[in-house]
Design a protein around this motif. Sequence first.
Motif, PDB file in Angstrom:
ATOM      1  N   SER A   1       0.830  -1.202   0.000  1.00 17.35           N
ATOM      2  CA  SER A   1       0.000   0.000   0.000  1.00 17.35           C
ATOM      3  C   SER A   1       0.866   1.253   0.000  1.00 17.35           C
TER       4      SER A   1
ATOM      5  N   ARG B   1       0.059   5.781   0.266  1.00 15.50           N
ATOM      6  CA  ARG B   1      -0.902   6.867   0.282  1.00 15.50           C
ATOM      7  C   ARG B   1      -0.254   8.104  -0.336  1.00 15.50           C
TER       8      ARG B   1
ATOM      9  N   SER C   1      -0.391  12.100  -1.377  1.00 10.86           N
ATOM     10  CA  SER C   1      -0.977  13.356  -0.919  1.00 10.86           C
ATOM     11  C   SER C   1      -0.755  14.423  -1.982  1.00 10.86           C
TER      12      SER C   1
ATOM     13  N   THR D   1      -8.751   4.557  -2.865  1.00  6.39           N
ATOM     14  CA  THR D   1      -9.748   5.443  -2.269  1.00  6.39           C
ATOM     15  C   THR D   1      -9.258   6.876  -2.341  1.00  6.39           C
TER      16      THR D   1
ATOM     17  N   TYR E   1      -6.075  13.133  -1.109  1.00 10.28           N
ATOM     18  CA  TYR E   1      -5.328  11.898  -0.882  1.00 10.28           C
ATOM     19  C   TYR E   1      -5.760  10.813  -1.859  1.00 10.28           C
TER      20      TYR E   1
ATOM     21  N   GLN F   1      -5.423   6.780  -1.391  1.00 11.78           N
ATOM     22  CA  GLN F   1      -4.982   5.589  -0.688  1.00 11.78           C
ATOM     23  C   GLN F   1      -5.001   4.424  -1.666  1.00 11.78           C
TER      24      GLN F   1
ATOM     25  N   ASN G   1      -4.255   0.466  -2.145  1.00 14.27           N
ATOM     26  CA  ASN G   1      -4.048  -0.838  -1.519  1.00 14.27           C
ATOM     27  C   ASN G   1      -3.972  -1.930  -2.576  1.00 14.27           C
TER      28      ASN G   1
END
Length: 123
Positions: free
Chosen positions: A17, A19, A21, A70, A81, A83, A85
């Motif tokens: 994963s 994330r 920004s 997401t 953001y 996200q 996965n």
Amino acid sequence: QVQLVESGGGLVQAGGSLRLSCVVSTRAFTRYHMGWFRQAPGKEREFVAAISSWSGGNTDYADSVKGRFTISRDNAKTTVYLQMNSLKPEDTAVYYCARAVKIGRRGSDYDYWGQGTQVTVSS
């Protein structure tokens, strides 16, 4: 002057994963829809995800990332953001965030773009 600065990319193994920004310097950030796109080597830029303005109650995802990625926003931090996965090698690309003129999946729906952040997924 409008600026978008992405961060959070890197090298990750398949199944991992990350994330991303995107800090957005713009007046009235809450009024804008926002989106993420990506471009892999030798391929055209493609839509990844979008989020509606204000509360971000509406989202849209490319079929290739639905259920794995997401998109979200923090209006207080003027940040969007992504996200990610269950990453796959085919997710390897430079990821860009963009401010929307109108919510959509076409590049022409967006007027300002960040410089991009590299995501590499190893098998």
